[in-house]
Write an enzyme that holds these catalytic residues in place. Structure first.
Site, PDB file in Angstrom:
ATOM      1  N   TRP A   1       0.833  -1.212   0.000  1.00 26.85           N
ATOM      2  CA  TRP A   1       0.000   0.000   0.000  1.00 26.85           C
ATOM      3  C   TRP A   1       0.859   1.249   0.000  1.00 26.85           C
ATOM      4  O   TRP A   1       0.333   2.345  -0.050  1.00 26.85           O
ATOM      5  CB  TRP A   1      -0.876   0.042   1.252  1.00 26.85           C
ATOM      6  CG  TRP A   1      -1.799  -1.090   1.442  1.00 26.85           C
ATOM      7  CD1 TRP A   1      -2.033  -2.128   0.587  1.00 26.85           C
ATOM      8  CD2 TRP A   1      -2.635  -1.321   2.593  1.00 26.85           C
ATOM      9  NE1 TRP A   1      -2.947  -2.991   1.135  1.00 26.85           N
ATOM     10  CE2 TRP A   1      -3.330  -2.520   2.358  1.00 26.85           C
ATOM     11  CE3 TRP A   1      -2.843  -0.629   3.772  1.00 26.85           C
ATOM     12  CZ2 TRP A   1      -4.229  -3.051   3.278  1.00 26.85           C
ATOM     13  CZ3 TRP A   1      -3.739  -1.153   4.676  1.00 26.85           C
ATOM     14  CH2 TRP A   1      -4.429  -2.337   4.430  1.00 26.85           C
TER      15      TRP A   1
HETATM   16  S1  SF4 Z   1       4.097  -1.663   5.931  1.00 23.63           S
HETATM   17 FE1  SF4 Z   1       5.602  -1.341   4.295  1.00 23.63          FE
HETATM   18  S2  SF4 Z   1       5.522  -3.202   2.980  1.00 23.63           S
HETATM   19 FE2  SF4 Z   1       3.682  -3.163   4.291  1.00 23.63          FE
HETATM   20  S3  SF4 Z   1       2.129  -2.178   2.989  1.00 23.63           S
HETATM   21 FE3  SF4 Z   1       3.050  -0.562   4.288  1.00 23.63          FE
HETATM   22  S4  SF4 Z   1       4.743   0.294   3.032  1.00 23.63           S
HETATM   23 FE4  SF4 Z   1       4.135  -1.683   2.089  1.00 23.63          FE
END
Ligand code: SF4
Ligand code: SF4
Length: 160
Positions: A43
């Site tokens: 995301w």
């Molecule tokens: S925590 Fe990091 S890897 Fe997981 S969705 Fe969010 S940005 Fe992407």
């Protein structure tokens, strides 16, 4: 760009694994380093970027604060209570730092008590605000799916 982990910085602490809402940050068992196992599902929420104590994770910057952004890294300074956003631009010339106060709560302090939250009513489920939900909670393949019907249970506010 989804998250990218610099192997030379990562020490395999696993904070990014714990915090990722998509459960896509994993630890490579051979090298004991984290990596994004499903970049298409990222995301770009920055949760892992901000949680990483080694500043080992890069991610794309959003256009509203990083036009032509190439990568963004967040550096938390708990003592000063600020988080610094280090932005590199695609043209290779600009390199910008932004400072913002840390607004997140201490790790593990606020755990939502999901088991105390009432289930949404049928009327709420049918409302326009959840117009897309039946597809995703699979109501149309045989009733409402619950944690129980999926063989899951809630323990201390966390789904297992
Ligand atoms: S925590 Fe990091 S890897 Fe997981 S969705 Fe969010 S940005 Fe992407
Ligand atoms: S939080 Fe940072 S140092 Fe820890 S495993 Fe993830 S990338 Fe590596």
């Amino acid at each position: 760009m989804p998250t990218f982990v610099y192997m030379t910085r990562c020490d395999g602490c696993g904070h990014c694994v714990d915090i990722c809402p998509s459960d896509i940050m994993h630890i490579d068992t051979t090298y004991r380093r984290a990596y994004n196992i499903e970049p298409n599902m990222c995301w770009e929420c920055y949760s892992c970027v901000k949680a990483c104590p080694q500043n080992a994770i890069d991610v794309r910057g959003y256009a509203d604060f990083a036009p032509l952004g190439h990568s963004v890294r967040a550096v938390r300074d708990e003592e000063k209570g600020v988080i610094a956003w280090r932005i590199k631009f695609r043209n290779g010339k600009k390199d910008l730092s932004l400072l913002a106060p840390i607004t997140t709560k201490p790790w593990g302090k606020y755990i939502p008590q999901l088991r105390d939250v009432p289930a949404p009513t049928q009327e709420q489920r049918d409302s326009q605000y959840l117009y897309n939900e039946p597809k995703y909670i699979r109501m149309d393949d045989g009733g409402i799916h619950t944690l129980e019907t999926n063989g899951l249970k809630i323990v201390e506010g966390v789904q297992y």
